[in-house]
Scaffold this active site. Sequence first.
Site, short mmCIF file in Angstrom:
data_model
loop_
_atom_site.label_atom_id
_atom_site.label_comp_id
_atom_site.label_asym_id
_atom_site.label_seq_id
_atom_site.Cartn_x
_atom_site.Cartn_y
_atom_site.Cartn_z
N TYR A 1 3.17 4.52 11.07
CA TYR A 1 3.37 3.06 11.15
C TYR A 1 4.02 2.44 9.92
CZ TYR A 1 -1.06 3.03 8.51
OH TYR A 1 -2.04 3.25 7.56
N HIS B 1 -4.29 4.75 3.91
CA HIS B 1 -5.47 3.88 3.85
C HIS B 1 -6.66 4.66 3.28
CE1 HIS B 1 -8.64 1.13 5.08
NE2 HIS B 1 -9.24 2.15 5.67
N ARG C 1 0.84 -1.20 0.00
CA ARG C 1 0.00 0.00 0.00
C ARG C 1 0.87 1.25 0.00
NH1 ARG C 1 -3.00 1.05 4.94
NH2 ARG C 1 -1.65 2.86 4.97
C1 LIG Z 1 -16.52 -5.76 9.54
C2 LIG Z 1 -15.60 -4.58 9.62
N1 LIG Z 1 -14.70 -4.52 10.63
C3 LIG Z 1 -13.85 -3.47 10.70
C4 LIG Z 1 -13.90 -2.45 9.78
C5 LIG Z 1 -12.95 -1.25 9.88
N2 LIG Z 1 -12.00 -1.32 8.76
C6 LIG Z 1 -12.13 -0.51 7.68
S1 LIG Z 1 -10.94 -0.78 6.55
C7 LIG Z 1 -10.22 -1.99 7.48
C8 LIG Z 1 -8.97 -2.70 6.99
C9 LIG Z 1 -9.23 -3.68 5.92
O1 LIG Z 1 -8.01 -4.12 5.39
P1 LIG Z 1 -7.94 -4.96 4.08
O2 LIG Z 1 -8.99 -6.01 4.06
O3 LIG Z 1 -6.55 -5.42 3.91
O4 LIG Z 1 -8.33 -3.93 2.91
P2 LIG Z 1 -7.55 -2.62 2.45
O5 LIG Z 1 -8.14 -1.47 3.21
O6 LIG Z 1 -6.10 -2.78 2.72
O7 LIG Z 1 -7.85 -2.50 0.98
C10 LIG Z 1 -10.91 -2.16 8.67
C11 LIG Z 1 -10.54 -3.13 9.72
C12 LIG Z 1 -14.89 -2.55 8.78
N3 LIG Z 1 -15.00 -1.63 7.80
N4 LIG Z 1 -15.71 -3.63 8.70
#
Ligand SMILES: Cc1ncc(C[n+]2csc(CCOP(=O)(O)OP(=O)(O)O)c2C)c(N)n1
Length: 360
Positions: free
Chosen positions: A273, A264, A260
């Site tokens: 981080y 985010h 990434r």
């Molecule tokens: C069920 C749920 N738990 C927690 C969150 C908070 N949250 C938003 S983005 C994220 C990280 C997700 O990481 P990843 O699956 O690797 O996707 P990326 O953002 O890196 O594309 C989290 C935990 C959420 N949106 N939905």
Amino acid sequence: MRASMRVEPSPAMPELRRVIGDGDGHPDGEVEGLDDAGLLALHRSMVLLRTYDERSVTYHRQGRIGTYAIYWGTEAIQAGSVHALEDGDWVFPSYRESAIGLLRGMAPATILAWWRGHPAGWWDPREHHVASICVPIATHVPHAAGLAWGLRLRGERGCAVCYFGDGATSEGAFHEGANIAAVVKAPLVLVCNNNQWAISTPLEAQTAAARLSDKAIGYGMPALRVDGHDVLAVYEAVREGVARARAGDGPTFVEAVTYRSAPHATADDPSLYIDPERVAADRERDCVPAFEEYLRRLGVLDDDRAAAVREEALAIMRAGIEAAEAEPPADPELVFAHAYADPPASLARDLEDLMRVHGR
Ligand SMILES: Cc1ncc(C[n+]2csc(CCOP(=O)(O)OP(=O)(O)O)c2C)c(N)n1
Ligand SMILES: [Mg+2]
């Protein structure tokens, strides 16, 4: 320390697949199914996605859209996969692929309106076969599996692609969706954008699996692991998955590996981080110029065409934000609509307060 505890990767799993060379020691490959016009269409899609993303960060800073999930650097994953589909196939985006509908002819204003929290951003998934943007992590995986299964039960030709991140593979909904999809041989391609971060949680704190593609073994489905910077490698892998899906052989897991290289979302400060050297290295391998250089080596792209494609994308975005901002303000009542069949009395009071704030 965590890394040393990792299980060795399965020998059955191939290394990262690549098609695009480096113009130096690593030669370019070719993919089936893309002639010059197809390659240029793919290029246009990548530039459109890139322009959408870069403009959106600016629009956010100008207060014209809300918090925005940046996808800079993953255009190869999105464009490579959509171009491996037919128009009737279904796309299930997460927030990271919010603008993927552009590749299906969706108006930029619609997606910009979504990021403005405006109802003009709600679309009918049947129009472009693009499901709603999924914000809860992995909850759309069972939806995609179910829709794909339905296509199979109805004897239709279509299939579905579902996008999610590395973090999503730790969620129950991912497990349930992947499992049932394999059991019923749903025509589904699961595309994992492994950017190695789930907000501030690094991959090694996320999973003890050596590779996310190894997880597919547990569901009884094949996996392909590709360089997520290489649009042609993604295209080829998803095309294989789609061929399996149409042949009735069930789902395929595609792990597209990147790092990434943007925050985010606009509300995040990754300097707290992330490893800046890894980010810089990833940005060096930016998927858009990598594909442009490939096309130039092939003699398919020149400066004039590259500039025209970029100018067209910028014009599309200018018109898009203008149209999104021309929408009349949304009715504040909508904040409460569709939440409850029988709204509790407290909501009615909240709504009254809200209407007072809006002077209504
Ligand atoms: C069920 C749920 N738990 C927690 C969150 C908070 N949250 C938003 S983005 C994220 C990280 C997700 O990481 P990843 O699956 O690797 O996707 P990326 O953002 O890196 O594309 C989290 C935990 C959420 N949106 N939905
Ligand atoms: Mg991630």
